[in-house]
Design a protein around this motif. Structure first.
Motif, mmCIF file in Angstrom:
data_model
loop_
_atom_site.group_PDB
_atom_site.id
_atom_site.type_symbol
_atom_site.label_atom_id
_atom_site.label_comp_id
_atom_site.label_asym_id
_atom_site.label_seq_id
_atom_site.Cartn_x
_atom_site.Cartn_y
_atom_site.Cartn_z
ATOM 1 N N PHE A 66 18.613 -1.958 -15.684
ATOM 2 C CA PHE A 66 19.028 -2.955 -14.877
ATOM 3 C C PHE A 66 19.613 -4.211 -15.511
ATOM 4 O O PHE A 66 20.482 -4.903 -14.861
ATOM 5 C CB PHE A 66 17.596 -3.444 -14.314
ATOM 6 N N CYS A 67 19.268 -4.249 -16.666
ATOM 7 C CA CYS A 67 19.780 -5.667 -17.382
ATOM 8 C C CYS A 67 21.220 -5.233 -17.767
ATOM 9 O O CYS A 67 22.079 -5.884 -17.612
ATOM 10 C CB CYS A 67 19.169 -5.722 -18.959
ATOM 11 N N TYR A 68 21.717 -3.982 -18.337
ATOM 12 C CA TYR A 68 22.924 -3.428 -18.528
ATOM 13 C C TYR A 68 23.699 -3.620 -17.195
ATOM 14 O O TYR A 68 25.122 -4.047 -17.065
ATOM 15 C CB TYR A 68 22.705 -1.902 -18.795
ATOM 16 N N LEU A 69 23.315 -3.035 -16.104
ATOM 17 C CA LEU A 69 23.931 -2.908 -14.974
ATOM 18 C C LEU A 69 24.274 -4.377 -14.236
ATOM 19 O O LEU A 69 25.205 -4.684 -13.556
ATOM 20 C CB LEU A 69 23.437 -2.056 -13.993
ATOM 21 N N GLY A 70 23.337 -5.244 -14.551
ATOM 22 C CA GLY A 70 23.392 -6.537 -13.738
ATOM 23 C C GLY A 70 24.184 -7.350 -14.635
ATOM 24 O O GLY A 70 24.999 -8.119 -14.003
ATOM 25 N N ALA A 71 24.637 -7.171 -16.005
ATOM 26 C CA ALA A 71 25.410 -7.918 -16.889
ATOM 27 C C ALA A 71 26.859 -7.334 -16.232
ATOM 28 O O ALA A 71 27.744 -8.363 -16.246
ATOM 29 C CB ALA A 71 25.293 -7.713 -18.239
ATOM 30 N N ALA A 105 19.354 -8.856 -10.668
ATOM 31 C CA ALA A 105 19.424 -8.863 -12.352
ATOM 32 C C ALA A 105 20.911 -9.689 -12.469
ATOM 33 O O ALA A 105 20.905 -10.611 -13.443
ATOM 34 C CB ALA A 105 19.507 -7.627 -12.860
ATOM 35 N N ALA A 106 21.718 -9.297 -11.914
ATOM 36 C CA ALA A 106 23.130 -10.015 -12.187
ATOM 37 C C ALA A 106 23.107 -11.519 -11.532
ATOM 38 O O ALA A 106 23.613 -12.283 -12.384
ATOM 39 C CB ALA A 106 24.048 -9.524 -11.154
ATOM 40 N N ASP A 107 22.278 -11.868 -10.803
ATOM 41 C CA ASP A 107 22.229 -13.201 -10.400
ATOM 42 C C ASP A 107 21.353 -13.879 -11.474
ATOM 43 O O ASP A 107 21.692 -15.110 -11.814
ATOM 44 C CB ASP A 107 21.524 -13.331 -9.118
ATOM 45 N N ASN A 108 20.644 -13.342 -11.935
ATOM 46 C CA ASN A 108 19.683 -14.143 -13.120
ATOM 47 C C ASN A 108 20.351 -14.349 -14.403
ATOM 48 O O ASN A 108 20.415 -15.490 -14.996
ATOM 49 C CB ASN A 108 18.423 -13.062 -13.243
ATOM 50 N N ASP A 130 20.457 1.316 -1.300
ATOM 51 C CA ASP A 130 20.384 -0.031 -1.164
ATOM 52 C C ASP A 130 19.295 -0.710 -1.886
ATOM 53 O O ASP A 130 19.463 -2.047 -2.489
ATOM 54 C CB ASP A 130 19.953 -0.245 0.350
ATOM 55 N N GLU A 131 18.400 -0.087 -2.251
ATOM 56 C CA GLU A 131 17.246 -0.521 -2.974
ATOM 57 C C GLU A 131 17.894 -0.871 -4.636
ATOM 58 O O GLU A 131 17.457 -1.680 -5.175
ATOM 59 C CB GLU A 131 16.083 0.246 -3.274
ATOM 60 N N LEU A 132 18.391 0.127 -5.114
ATOM 61 C CA LEU A 132 19.048 0.090 -6.410
ATOM 62 C C LEU A 132 20.213 -0.887 -6.309
ATOM 63 O O LEU A 132 20.292 -1.764 -7.283
ATOM 64 C CB LEU A 132 19.916 1.524 -6.955
ATOM 65 N N ALA A 133 21.032 -0.915 -5.576
ATOM 66 C CA ALA A 133 21.976 -2.074 -5.399
ATOM 67 C C ALA A 133 21.263 -3.651 -5.261
ATOM 68 O O ALA A 133 21.955 -4.460 -6.031
ATOM 69 C CB ALA A 133 22.747 -2.173 -4.189
ATOM 70 N N ALA A 134 20.056 -3.536 -4.834
ATOM 71 C CA ALA A 134 19.480 -5.044 -4.446
ATOM 72 C C ALA A 134 18.940 -5.401 -5.906
ATOM 73 O O ALA A 134 18.948 -6.719 -6.234
ATOM 74 C CB ALA A 134 18.339 -4.988 -3.624
#
Length: 436
Positions: free
Chosen positions: A54-59, A30-33, A21-25
């Motif tokens: 996090f930048c990669y996974l967020g995108a 990052a995705a929201d930003n 859950d922490e990784l998913a959060a």
């Protein structure tokens, strides 16, 4: 689901890391930003750090195509890429552009299937970008996780740059399988790398041929790392004697073949076939198929093939240009069991006094002369060597001429302190060519 709920990311020095859950959060944040930025691709200076991942996974989760670039790109190269591709933002670069990013203007939005952009292998100065769909990335990660039998118990360090397709493949396949990735920017020559390998109980190590050469020089002692059961190799042909040596230092040693244009890996040689398939790079990964055309070129068919190249922002709007078929540019043959043997490069051909000479063959024939690299010039081949003295260089030129039945003056053997290398560990042939 990507990443797998059991996947874990650990920064060297932090024994717990982030998972579940922490990784998913963190990824969602990052995705929201990133989702708030203007339309267009994102440029990320991809380091082996939690922030970059996090930048990669967020995108990825925001549905934003992202280019993972060498953080040490020269300012002029970065400026040229920004001018050509009109990114929405430059993230994590030490140097920034003079002034705001170029306006998007009337450039069309990227294609909805586009997920990832990587620079062509070995590109310098004016690189193309490889357009990879989200399906291609997931297909290759799944295929590798299956082929290497990855699962939640697997732990891999970032022994390669994450902006390099092989290094990124290690990250993707472990996240897909629920494994752990230890993020470190230390290299194989640094004590901290090996301290982390031991402390985290890493089970596998990925390396390119030059790194295996370094490991031999370091007298790598696998007995110091009891958890390390798997070694993998890609990024070029590994000398047979190194394959034999390192296959004896791990329970499983995998020789692999791939290209950025196929998201990463195309073929894998199972560890239990090393003895009876010497020199082979294996069979196609699950879901893929290999073929040799009438000219001897290796063709690969599979869901992990790129959509095509991009030279400008307009190209990012294009769909799939290749239909899952990649002309690799490599020469090769398939044996009766379907195992691939790569014999050279179509473009690694020189002409010496009108005769075609395969530069990869020249390098193989020069093996035993220390680290060497061959480049082409005007009617001659230049062989670069780190170790030979003047007399030995003349002797090598005459031996090559005799074996290839050409005049010795067609071979210029030069000394060099160190062969220039790309960030991937491959020889930088362009840098060598600039010296001729």
């Amino acid at each position: 689901m990507f990443p797998h709920p059991e996947a874990r990311l650990v920064t060297a020095g932090d024994m717990e890391g982030v998972r579940g859950d922490e990784l998913a959060a963190c990824v969602k944040r990052a995705a929201d930003n990133l989702g708030k930025l203007r339309p267009g691709p994102l440029f990320c200076a991809m380091r082996n750090t939690l922030a970059s991942v996090f930048c990669y996974l967020g995108a990825w989760h925001a549905g934003r195509p992202i280019a993972l670039l060498d953080p040490e790109l020269p300012a002029a190269t970065l400026a040229d890429l920004a001018e050509r591709f009109r990114p929405a933002a430059l993230l994590g670069f030490a140097h920034t552009l003079d002034g705001p990013p170029p306006p998007r203007g009337d450039v069309p939005d990227p294609h909805p299937d586009l997920g990832l952009l990587l620079a062509t292998s070995g590109s310098t100065g004016n690189p193309k970008l490889v357009r990879l769909s989200r399906q291609a990335v997931l297909a290759n990660a799944t295929a590798i996780a299956s082929t290497l039998s990855l699962g939640p118990g697997e732990i891999a360090p970032t022994s390669l740059p994450l902006h390099y397709s092989y290094g990124l493949s290690v990250l993707n396949s472990h996240l897909m399988a629920g494994g752990t990735v230890v993020l470190t920017e230390a290299g194989l020559l640094e004590r901290s790398f090996w301290a982390d390998l031991h402390a985290y109980g890493c089970t596998s190590l990925a390396a390119v041929p030059y790194q295996y050469t370094m490991l031999r020089r370091m007298r790598f002692d696998h007995s110091k790392f009891p958890a390390l059961t798997t070694l993998t190799q890609a990024g070029g042909r590994l000398a047979p004697e190194l394959v034999e040596e390192f296959s004896g230092k791990a329970e499983r040693f995998y020789v692999m073949y791939g290209q950025t244009e196929a998201t990463a890996r195309i073929a894998v040689l199972p560890h239990d076939r090393l003895a009876d398939k010497p020199g082979s790079v294996g069979v196609a990964v699950p879901g893929g198929r290999l073929e040799i055309d009438d000219e001897g070129e290796v063709l690969y068919h599979g869901p992990n093939v790129m959509m095509g190249y991009a030279d400008s922002a307009a190209d990012l709007a294009r769909g799939d240009d290749l239909g899952g078929v990649l002309r690799t540019g490599d020469l090769g043959r398939l044996d009766p069991d379907g195992f691939l043997h790569v014999t050279g490069r179509l473009k690694r051909i020189a002409k010496v006094f009108g005769t075609r000479v395969n530069l990869d063959d020249v390098e193989r024939m020069s093996r035993g002369s220390g680290p060497v690299a061959a480049t082409s010039g005007d009617d001659r081949v230049t062989i670069w060597t780190e170790t030979l003295d003047a007399t030995s260089r003349v002797r090598l030129a005459r031996r090559l001429a005799s074996e290839l039945r050409l005049h010795w003056s067609g071979f210029d053997v030069r000394g060099i302190d160190h062969l220039p290398l790309l960030a991937t560990g491959k020889v930088d042939y362009r840098a060598l060519e600039s010296l001729t």
